[in-house]
Design a protein around this motif. Sequence first.
Motif, PDB file in Angstrom:
ATOM      1  N   THR A  27       0.807  -1.181  -0.058  1.00  0.00           N
ATOM      2  CA  THR A  27       0.128  -0.020   0.121  1.00  0.00           C
ATOM      3  C   THR A  27       1.057   1.318   0.114  1.00  0.00           C
ATOM      4  OG1 THR A  27      -1.812  -1.183   1.229  1.00  0.00           O
ATOM      5  CG2 THR A  27      -1.931   1.066   1.261  1.00  0.00           C
ATOM      6  N   ASP A  57      -7.361   8.152  -5.946  1.00  0.00           N
ATOM      7  CA  ASP A  57      -8.250   7.069  -6.099  1.00  0.00           C
ATOM      8  C   ASP A  57      -8.895   6.804  -4.881  1.00  0.00           C
ATOM      9  OD1 ASP A  57      -9.785   4.793  -6.154  1.00  0.00           O
ATOM     10  OD2 ASP A  57      -8.274   3.727  -7.488  1.00  0.00           O
ATOM     11  N   ALA A  59     -10.331   4.538  -3.481  1.00  0.00           N
ATOM     12  CA  ALA A  59      -9.826   3.284  -2.972  1.00  0.00           C
ATOM     13  C   ALA A  59      -8.639   3.160  -2.165  1.00  0.00           C
ATOM     14  CB  ALA A  59      -9.954   2.096  -3.919  1.00  0.00           C
ATOM     15  N   ALA A  62      -8.472   4.890   1.028  1.00  0.00           N
ATOM     16  CA  ALA A  62      -9.089   4.049   2.041  1.00  0.00           C
ATOM     17  C   ALA A  62      -8.117   3.037   2.483  1.00  0.00           C
ATOM     18  CB  ALA A  62     -10.515   3.384   1.603  1.00  0.00           C
ATOM     19  N   GLY A  63      -7.378   2.533   1.596  1.00  0.00           N
ATOM     20  CA  GLY A  63      -6.160   1.564   2.122  1.00  0.00           C
ATOM     21  C   GLY A  63      -4.942   2.084   2.883  1.00  0.00           C
TER      22      GLY A  63
END
Length: 138
Positions: A27, A57, A59, A62-63
């Motif tokens: 990540t 992005d 996502a 969020a990661g």
Amino acid sequence: MSYDPSNIFGKILRGELPAHKVYEDETALVMMDIFPQSRGHTLIIPRAPSRNLLDADPAALAGVMPLVQRVARAAKAATGADGIRLAQFNEAPAGQTVFHLHFHVIPVYEGVPLAAHAGGKADDADLSELAKAIAAAL
């Protein structure tokens, strides 16, 4: 403006430049800021290419945010800081100097003013020791 992969954090992520690494996974990369605002100033650099928060992005955001929280807790524990400041800059007028999304975890100490953003370079030996201490607290 679009993302330019030749930025310094892109080069560090690809292993083209050295860094005082604290932690890395699929990540993000966590490293010490070589121009710290305080003792233990750490950067979390998502691997997903984006210029900043504005084009990231969702996502990828969020990661990486759980890691930002983990690093903040670890930096506070490892340094004995009284608090943590989280900073993230978007575009040059807002103070962004490296155009790859990154988050600053800045330990704050009671009665000690923060240095200027991107101010003086820290001692490499000190950064190495802090990276080990924060990594151990993760």
